[in-house]
Design an enzyme around this catalytic site. Structure first.
Site, mmCIF file in Angstrom:
data_model
loop_
_atom_site.group_PDB
_atom_site.id
_atom_site.type_symbol
_atom_site.label_atom_id
_atom_site.label_comp_id
_atom_site.label_asym_id
_atom_site.label_seq_id
_atom_site.Cartn_x
_atom_site.Cartn_y
_atom_site.Cartn_z
ATOM 1 N N GLN A 1 -6.112 6.612 0.157
ATOM 2 C CA GLN A 1 -7.566 6.626 0.431
ATOM 3 C C GLN A 1 -7.905 5.728 1.613
ATOM 4 O O GLN A 1 -8.952 5.867 2.232
ATOM 5 C CB GLN A 1 -8.336 6.170 -0.813
ATOM 6 C CG GLN A 1 -9.846 6.308 -0.667
ATOM 7 C CD GLN A 1 -10.598 5.527 -1.716
ATOM 8 O OE1 GLN A 1 -10.201 5.501 -2.880
ATOM 9 N NE2 GLN A 1 -11.681 4.882 -1.315
ATOM 10 N N GLY B 1 0.832 -1.214 0.000
ATOM 11 C CA GLY B 1 0.000 0.000 0.000
ATOM 12 C C GLY B 1 0.860 1.255 0.000
ATOM 13 O O GLY B 1 0.611 2.203 -0.765
ATOM 14 N N HIS B 2 1.883 1.253 0.842
ATOM 15 C CA HIS B 2 2.799 2.401 0.867
ATOM 16 C C HIS B 2 3.517 2.542 -0.479
ATOM 17 O O HIS B 2 3.779 3.655 -0.942
ATOM 18 C CB HIS B 2 3.851 2.226 1.960
ATOM 19 C CG HIS B 2 3.310 2.219 3.355
ATOM 20 N ND1 HIS B 2 3.320 1.105 4.157
ATOM 21 C CD2 HIS B 2 2.754 3.200 4.115
ATOM 22 C CE1 HIS B 2 2.809 1.385 5.333
ATOM 23 N NE2 HIS B 2 2.437 2.654 5.340
#
Ligand code: AMP
Length: 286
Positions: free
Chosen positions: A151, A38-39
């Site tokens: 998000q 995700g990062h």
């Protein structure tokens, strides 16, 4: 070029100033480390959009209340650096808390707006003050032209957009979509707290959001009904304890009976002792 690591605000700021002088645009990706895919989606978005990418790795004490997981939060800086280097990140800012909050520190950015009072803000009253303070400092230290946020923490994006606009900070904010595991579980450093059985149970979060989204796509516009659909799915998982399920406009985070503009269906759920958040944006372009 080998990735640079800076541990003091002065050194980071001096290097960033050189980059600016050379006419390069700077992208900042703030993180608390324990990095996952995700990062990395943030790093890739920044790499595409900016000449220079700076990642920060800092578990920010001011956004944790006493009793939250500040001490227990996973820290694995060496592994983080390997991942960042592979993504072509140019510099990492990794300060000690005392470098960010030295003796005598006393100036906080306290957004006093709807965006900080609802959802996570209602449960974690000092959280967004800590976020706004550290993000403002990181923007100033890295001289960022653009900053990238996930998000996954949609309310954080709404808050950052609010205070950067309110304070006329010359930084463009980009929101990057949620990166999920194959199971649907949103990637999070806190997933490491869960046992295999809990991770399996945690897939109920994304499942409930998908069900609500399917109803929305099929024409359902009632906020109450969409929330109920998500809740109904969550109730099927005995290990899940719901903190909240809520539908709000995005990014203003106002209440709405009907989904007539981009809206955020957000939830926070405990699986065992781990508190997880997830969301979906319904309608429009956020
Ligand atoms: P954290 O290290 O958890 O503070 O997250 C740093 C940044 O990465 C925040 O902007 C998060 O929203 C973003 N992020 C974390 N997990 C994800 C994910 N699964 N997908 C997209 N962005 C994420």
């Amino acid at each position: 070029m080998k990735m640079k690591v800076f541990t003091t605000p002065d050194a980071m700021q001096a290097w960033a100033a050189e980059q600016k002088k050379a006419g390069r645009t700077i992208g900042l990706c703030p993180t608390m480390g324990a990095l996952h895919e995700g990062h990395m989606t943030l790093m890739r978005a920044a790499r595409k959009a900016c000449d220079v990418v700076i990642a920060s790795v800092f578990v920010n004490p001011t956004q944790f209340a006493p009793g939250e997981d500040y001490e227990k939060y996973p820290r694995q800086f060496e592994q983080d650096c390997e991942k960042l280097e592979k993504e072509g990140v140019d510099a990492v800012f990794h300060p000690e808390p005392a470098a960010m909050y030295p003796k005598g520190f006393g100036t906080y950015v306290t957004p006093d707006c709807n965006e900080t009072k609802v959802l996570e803000g209602a449960r974690r009253p000092i959280h967004f003050r800590g976020v706004a303070t550290v993000v403002t400092k990181l923007m100033n230290i890295t001289r960022a032209d653009r900053a990238f946020f996930g998000q996954k923490d949609a309310q954080q994006v709404a808050v950052v957009r609010r205070f950067t606009a309110d304070l006329n900070l010359p930084v463009e904010i980009t929101m990057v979509p949620i990166c999920r595991e194959e199971s649907g579980l949103a990637r999070s450093s806190r997933n490491a707290y869960m046992k295999a059985e809990e991770k399996q149970a945690a897939t109920v979060l994304s499942r409930s959001l998908r069900r609500a989204k399917a109803a929305f796509d099929a024409g359902e516009r009632s906020a109450k009904k969409l929330v109920e659909i998500a809740q109904e799915e969550l109730r099927k998982e005995p290990m899940a304890r719901v903190d909240y399920v809520a539908l709000r406009t995005f990014p203003a985070l106002q209440e709405a009976d009907e989904v007539l503009e981009p809206s955020l269906l957000a939830l926070a759920v405990y699986i065992g002792k781990t508190r997880l958040i997830d969301n979906v944006i319904l309608g429009g372009k956020a």
